[in-house]
Write a protein that holds these residues in place. Structure first.
Motif, PDB file in Angstrom:
ATOM      1  N   PHE A 158      37.470 -30.634 -42.217  1.00 31.94           N
ATOM      2  CA  PHE A 158      36.125 -30.284 -42.016  1.00 31.94           C
ATOM      3  C   PHE A 158      35.738 -28.724 -42.232  1.00 31.94           C
ATOM      4  O   PHE A 158      36.737 -28.048 -41.765  1.00 31.94           O
ATOM      5  N   LEU A 198      30.371 -27.810 -38.075  1.00 30.60           N
ATOM      6  CA  LEU A 198      30.439 -29.269 -38.071  1.00 30.60           C
ATOM      7  C   LEU A 198      29.423 -29.899 -37.414  1.00 30.60           C
ATOM      8  O   LEU A 198      29.274 -29.592 -36.349  1.00 30.60           O
ATOM      9  N   GLN A 235      28.151 -35.680 -38.295  1.00 26.59           N
ATOM     10  CA  GLN A 235      29.434 -35.773 -39.242  1.00 26.59           C
ATOM     11  C   GLN A 235      30.734 -36.276 -38.453  1.00 26.59           C
ATOM     12  O   GLN A 235      31.484 -37.130 -38.747  1.00 26.59           O
TER      13      GLN A 235
END
Length: 172
Positions: A36, A40, A44
């Protein structure tokens, strides 16, 4: 923190999804290369872990957590769902420890528990990869994993720039 650390498989217990999401966000913010980018979004992180816990409920993986009281300090995933010609292997993935809880042996404890679970599921080979820069190579090598090679420029680091990945295996 004086509570004892407990290691357990994670499921859909109240608070687990939030704890996993918070740990993933903190890991990425600290530069952890776990697929990722920073920043972030919580949505998500929750979507990733919701899918992972659903896969665990189907028996395709085991998500382990190290808790101290109500706080999730560390996690690792044992992926059991491999192609039909690879029923003997599993993959170690998403090894994460909260930045302020590192150096306490939590990752190694989780890794050993994942290995034991792999054995109980009839697995004789574990594979994993870790970032070349800032990854957990030292941990895996101390734990007996064999370095198999490195792929340069494999992925973006969470804050930008490319990093390679180092591939490891361990026969159980």
């Amino acid at each position: 923190m004086t509570d004892t650390v407990r290691i357990e498989p994670l499921g859909d217990a109240p608070g687990t999804l939030d704890a996993l999401s918070d740990l993933l966000i903190a890991t990425v913010a600290a530069g952890g290369s776990v697929s990722f980018m920073h920043p972030l979004a919580p949505t998500q992180a929750r979507a990733f872990w919701a899918g992972s816990l659903t896969a665990a409920a189907r028996g395709e993986r085991i998500v382990l957590g190290a808790w101290q009281g109500a706080r999730l300090l560390s996690t690792v995933t044992l992926i059991l769902d491999c192609p039909p010609n690879q029923p003997h292997r599993a993959e170690i993935a998403k090894m994460m420890t909260a930045p302020d809880a590192r150096g306490r042996g939590l990752a190694l404890t989780l890794l050993r528990e994942a290995e034991a679970l792999a054995r109980t599921h009839g697995r004789t080979l574990l594979v994993l990869d870790t970032a070349s820069e800032g990854g957990a190579s030292g941990l895996y090598e101390r734990a007996g994993y064999v370095f198999a090679g490195e792929i340069p420029d494999y992925a973006l680091k969470p804050h930008g720039g490319l990093t390679g990945t180092r591939l490891y295996y361990r026969r159980l």
